[in-house]
Design a protein around this motif. Structure first.
Motif, PDB file in Angstrom:
ATOM      1  N   ASN A  10       0.815  -1.226   0.000  1.00 16.82           N
ATOM      2  CA  ASN A  10       0.000   0.000   0.000  1.00 16.82           C
ATOM      3  C   ASN A  10       0.846   1.273   0.000  1.00 16.82           C
ATOM      4  N   ARG A  11       1.858   1.341  -0.816  1.00 17.33           N
ATOM      5  CA  ARG A  11       2.709   2.521  -0.903  1.00 17.33           C
ATOM      6  C   ARG A  11       1.989   3.642  -1.641  1.00 17.33           C
ATOM      7  N   LEU A  12       2.367   4.863  -1.314  1.00 15.48           N
ATOM      8  CA  LEU A  12       1.788   6.038  -1.973  1.00 15.48           C
ATOM      9  C   LEU A  12       2.286   6.137  -3.415  1.00 15.48           C
ATOM     10  N   THR A  13       1.466   6.699  -4.263  1.00 13.57           N
ATOM     11  CA  THR A  13       1.933   7.076  -5.593  1.00 13.57           C
ATOM     12  C   THR A  13       2.763   8.345  -5.430  1.00 13.57           C
ATOM     13  N   ALA A  16       0.387  11.177  -4.675  1.00 12.72           N
ATOM     14  CA  ALA A  16      -0.138  11.144  -3.306  1.00 12.72           C
ATOM     15  C   ALA A  16       0.942  11.534  -2.301  1.00 12.72           C
ATOM     16  N   PHE A  17       2.188  11.137  -2.579  1.00 19.99           N
ATOM     17  CA  PHE A  17       3.301  11.512  -1.697  1.00 19.99           C
ATOM     18  C   PHE A  17       3.414  13.031  -1.609  1.00 19.99           C
ATOM     19  N   ALA A  20       0.654  14.368   0.630  1.00 20.50           N
ATOM     20  CA  ALA A  20       0.590  13.848   2.001  1.00 20.50           C
ATOM     21  C   ALA A  20       1.328  14.769   2.980  1.00 20.50           C
ATOM     22  N   ARG A  49       8.969   9.935   4.733  1.00 21.50           N
ATOM     23  CA  ARG A  49       8.139  11.063   4.288  1.00 21.50           C
ATOM     24  C   ARG A  49       8.582  12.376   4.949  1.00 21.50           C
TER      25      ARG A  49
END
Length: 181
Positions: A10-13, A16-17, A20, A49
């Motif tokens: 379920n890693r961010l695209t 989306a990163f 976030a 992040r």
């Protein structure tokens, strides 16, 4: 035990990163010469992040094939800035309200655990990582709010800069996330 697939993680695209919320921690690289070390810092900053990476002095900047070999695209997700002079980067961070620590062996340095007990929740932190041979420049150390040192028990007096950065990024990002709750 079966390894997770990429989709199970379920890693961010990358999109989306960018949207976030980030951990209020910036890594400053003071004349880090190895493009592989720079790439490793980007990759670790992406993993936790972090707010960003400041590249200073002789540091190579993206886009760069050698950085990409270890960053694996993190140089495109993590925000970064270049400063010709590390002191200017430290001054900018102070003006933005960051507490800035050099990661360096110095008189009166403190351990990461001490930083975590002294740090006030919600205050952003920056860490300055130095040149592979010479460390953080003395005038940069002087401009910082303190020095963080990782205790070592073997015969060598230092760790690789990307390894040190990874240890400190993990410890401080975990602390900053837990104080947000």
């Amino acid at each position: 035990m079966k390894k997770l697939t990429t989709s199970e993680m379920n890693r961010l695209t990358p999109e989306a990163f960018h949207e976030a919320p980030k951990v209020p921690l910036i890594v400053v690289l003071d004349n880090v010469r190895s493009q592989h070390n720079v790439g490793a810092v980007f990759r670790t900053a992406d993993a936790f992040r972090l707010q960003g990476v400041y590249l200073c002095g002789i540091c190579c900047c993206p886009p760069n094939d050698e950085i990409h070999k270890t960053a694996l695209g993190a140089e495109q997700t993590v925000d970064w800035q270049y400063f010709a002079d590390t002191l200017a980067a430290v001054q900018s961070l102070h003006e933005q309200g960051y507490t800035v620590y050099a990661v360096e062996q110095a008189h009166d340095s403190i351990t990461i655990d001490t930083v975590k007990t002294q740090h006030h929740a919600g205050e952003p932190i920056a860490i300055v990582m130095g040149h592979e041979v010479f460390g953080v420049q003395q005038d940069v150390v002087d401009a910082c709010d303190g020095c963080i040192e990782i205790p070592q028990y073997g015969t060598k007096h230092s760790l690789n800069v990307s390894v040190t950065a990874g240890i400190v990024m993990y410890e401080l990002s975990h602390h900053l996330i837990s104080t947000r709750a």
